[in-house]
Enzyme design. Structure first.
Site, PDB file in Angstrom:
ATOM      1  CG  HIS A 197     -20.136  -8.612  50.711  1.00  0.00           C
ATOM      2  ND1 HIS A 197     -19.736  -8.999  51.966  1.00  0.00           N
ATOM      3  CD2 HIS A 197     -21.444  -8.941  50.614  1.00  0.00           C
ATOM      4  CE1 HIS A 197     -20.765  -9.546  52.597  1.00  0.00           C
ATOM      5  NE2 HIS A 197     -21.812  -9.530  51.803  1.00  0.00           N
ATOM      6  CG  ASP A 251     -15.774 -11.543  47.071  1.00  0.00           C
ATOM      7  OD1 ASP A 251     -16.327 -12.619  46.793  1.00  0.00           O
ATOM      8  OD2 ASP A 251     -16.307 -10.664  47.776  1.00  0.00           O
ATOM      9  CD  GLN A 267     -23.249 -12.733  44.479  1.00  0.00           C
ATOM     10  OE1 GLN A 267     -23.891 -13.437  43.692  1.00  0.00           O
ATOM     11  NE2 GLN A 267     -23.680 -12.478  45.697  1.00  0.00           N
ATOM     12  CE  LYS A 296     -22.962 -14.968  48.788  1.00  0.00           C
ATOM     13  NZ  LYS A 296     -24.201 -14.345  49.253  1.00  0.00           N
ATOM     14  CB  CYS A 318     -22.927  -6.807  53.197  1.00  0.00           C
ATOM     15  SG  CYS A 318     -23.935  -7.676  54.388  1.00  0.00           S
TER      16      CYS A 318
HETATM   17  N1  7TS Z   1     -18.634 -11.269  48.637  1.00  0.00           N
HETATM   18  C1  7TS Z   1     -19.693 -11.064  47.846  1.00  0.00           C
HETATM   19  C2  7TS Z   1     -19.508 -10.444  46.496  1.00  0.00           C
HETATM   20  C3  7TS Z   1     -20.960 -11.448  48.291  1.00  0.00           C
HETATM   21  O1  7TS Z   1     -22.009 -11.248  47.503  1.00  0.00           O
HETATM   22  C4  7TS Z   1     -21.110 -12.028  49.580  1.00  0.00           C
HETATM   23  C5  7TS Z   1     -22.454 -12.354  50.157  1.00  0.00           C
HETATM   24  C6  7TS Z   1     -19.946 -12.254  50.336  1.00  0.00           C
HETATM   25  C7  7TS Z   1     -18.736 -11.856  49.839  1.00  0.00           C
HETATM   26  C8  7TS Z   1     -20.001 -12.938  51.665  1.00  0.00           C
HETATM   27  O2  7TS Z   1     -20.361 -14.270  51.493  1.00  0.00           O
HETATM   28  P1  7TS Z   1     -20.702 -15.194  52.734  1.00  0.00           P
HETATM   29  O3  7TS Z   1     -21.212 -16.452  52.116  1.00  0.00           O
HETATM   30  O4  7TS Z   1     -19.433 -15.397  53.487  1.00  0.00           O
HETATM   31  O5  7TS Z   1     -21.728 -14.466  53.540  1.00  0.00           O
HETATM   32  N2  7TS Z   1     -23.513 -11.581  49.633  1.00  0.00           N
HETATM   33  C9  7TS Z   1     -24.741 -11.458  50.174  1.00  0.00           C
HETATM   34  C10 7TS Z   1     -25.733 -10.656  49.591  1.00  0.00           C
HETATM   35  O6  7TS Z   1     -25.594 -10.031  48.565  1.00  0.00           O
HETATM   36  N3  7TS Z   1     -26.851 -10.711  50.362  1.00  0.00           N
HETATM   37  O7  7TS Z   1     -26.602 -11.509  51.393  1.00  0.00           O
HETATM   38  C11 7TS Z   1     -25.301 -11.989  51.297  1.00  0.00           C
END
Ligand code: 7TS
Length: 408
Positions: free
Chosen positions: A121, A198, A201, A224, A364
């Site tokens: 990401h 990371d 997920q 999430k 992203c």
């Molecule tokens: N890393 C992964 C694997 C992610 O899926 C996401 C967000 C992030 C980092 C960033 O997380 P945040 O909470 O700081 O934004 N993924 C997604 C997505 O798949 N669609 O919208 C956000």
């Protein structure tokens, strides 16, 4: 499959209708829906205990502090960690930036290598690009196998004593592929590099124990995993957190401030400058309570079954390509696909008419899109509240889209 259908009633939003149809929410990889218990905990905090934390001797301040620190304990316990090593951040993005700027900026220099994978990401790419630019370190990518898992056959060539940090996703938000966590951690360790996971997920979908993972840093987001937005976690090994510089200065994170110098509060407060997201922490704690009650094993088993069913049904749809492993033991519940030459945004719009929420775009992960040679994908992602019946509705709607776009 573990039957979790009875818990759908805990999520008020799932009773909504969209365009006159019952909502089919298949976008949990972007953000999850919230159970009533999370909403109630946050409401209770604001109606009963609202005050700033760690300051002041009055009763509400003490209650707010206690609720905030209790939440930290709950989140830490979920990942088998000590609360003293769990930093509350704004989310995965901020957690990874803390590591890049707080650790990377002070430990990397010209000639060093930062290893990431092509399925990251942007949150695990851009901070490292910035640090590479600041320090002169080189950013190196691992690529993928034909089944969309990370290709580890090149590790011998990539990993040498110039590698100082290996930062990778535990599970791709695009392909659903699970990262080769143990293999990359061991390869990193063999050359004295640290590992940053990371887990945005991963933590929501599978039991995680930081002792078993044995990485140096772990980043994740509350929103999430049934909690509110605006808060997440950064866990780190004690010595790593000690050697990491604060990336934000201000109140709460200091010990003593003089005119020209300051000393820091102990970890984790050293990384929590300013008034923290207190109600969000309380909500995050309530989300962890909910997940723990259901059980991460049960959630994982439910998701594996529904993802397997979705992959099976998707493969019946003509002209449909899945971008991700077909083996459910190698993946989680984010399923990316293309349907003929229908643009994913058009597909998402057609599905929305049937009340079905999927995501379309680059998710992203532009370097991954380029690698897959697609501009975008459509993505359905599953969580504990999804049902096989919702998969059937998705398939039905995809057939309808084929009609609309003249693929039949
Ligand atoms: N890393 C992964 C694997 C992610 O899926 C996401 C967000 C992030 C980092 C960033 O997380 P945040 O909470 O700081 O934004 N993924 C997604 C997505 O798949 N669609 O919208 C956000």
């Amino acid at each position: 499959m573990t039957d979790l259908s009875s818990l759908r009633g805990d999520f008020p939003i799932l009773a909504r209708e969209i365009n006159g149809k019952p909502l089919v929410y298949l976008d949990s990889a972007a953000t999850t829906q919230k159970p009533q218990s999370v909403l109630d905990a946050m409401d209770r905090y604001y109606t009963q205990s609202n005050a700033n934390v760690h300051r002041g001797a009055h009763t509400l301040a003490a209650e707010a502090t206690d609720l905030y620190e209790t939440a930290r304990g709950k989140v830490a316990r979920l990942i088998g960690a000590s609360p003293s090593q769990l930093v509350f951040t704004r989310g995965t993005t901020t957690s990874l930036n803390h590591v890049a700027y707080g650790w990377g900026l002070n430990h990397l220099s010209e000639g060093d290598k930062i290893v990431i994978t092509i399925m990251e990401h942007h949150a695990n790419i851009v901070p490292w690009q910035l640090i590479a630019k600041h320090t002169g370190a080189e950013l190196v990518y691992l690529e993928l196998n034909d089944d969309f898992t990370v290709d580890t056959s090149t590790l011998d060539q990539v990993f040498d004593d110039r590698v100082k940090v290996v930062s990778f996703s535990g599970m791709s938000n695009v392909t659903g592929a699970i990262g080769p966590i143990t293999q990359l951690r061991d390869a990193a360790r063999a050359v004295g590099a640290l590992t940053v996971l990371d887990a945005a997920q991963l933590v929501p979908h599978t039991p995680v124990d930081v002792d078993d993972l044995d990485v140096d840093f772990l980043a994740f987001s509350s929103h999430k995993m049934l909690g509110p937005t605006g808060i997440g976690g950064l866990w780190g090994k004690r010595e790593r957190l000690e050697e990491m510089e604060p990336t934000e200065g201000g109140g709460e994170m200091i010990n003593v401030v003089e005119r020209h110098t300051s000393t820091w509060a102990p970890v984790p407060h050293k990384f929590e400058a300013g008034t923290p997201p207190i109600a969000e922490a309380v909500g995050f704690g309530a989300a962890v309570d909910y997940l723990s009650k259901v059980g991460l094993e049960a959630i994982e088993s439910h998701e594996r079954a529904i993802t397997g069913y979705a992959l099976e049904r998707l493969s019946e749809v003509p002209d449909l390509t899945v971008y991700g492993p077909m083996d459910v033991t190698k993946r989680g519940g984010a399923v990316s696909f293309a349907l003929g030459d229908i643009h994913p945004h058009d597909l998402a719009t057609i599905l929305d008419q049937d009340g079905i929420a999927i995501r379309a775009g680059h998710h992203c992960a532009r370097p991954l899109m380029k690698y897959l040679e697609v501009p975008a994908t459509a993505r359905a992602s599953f969580y504990l509240y999804n049902t096989d019946d919702e998969v059937d509705k998705l398939i039905e709607s995809l057939h309808k889209a084929r009609d609309v776009f003249g693929l039949n």
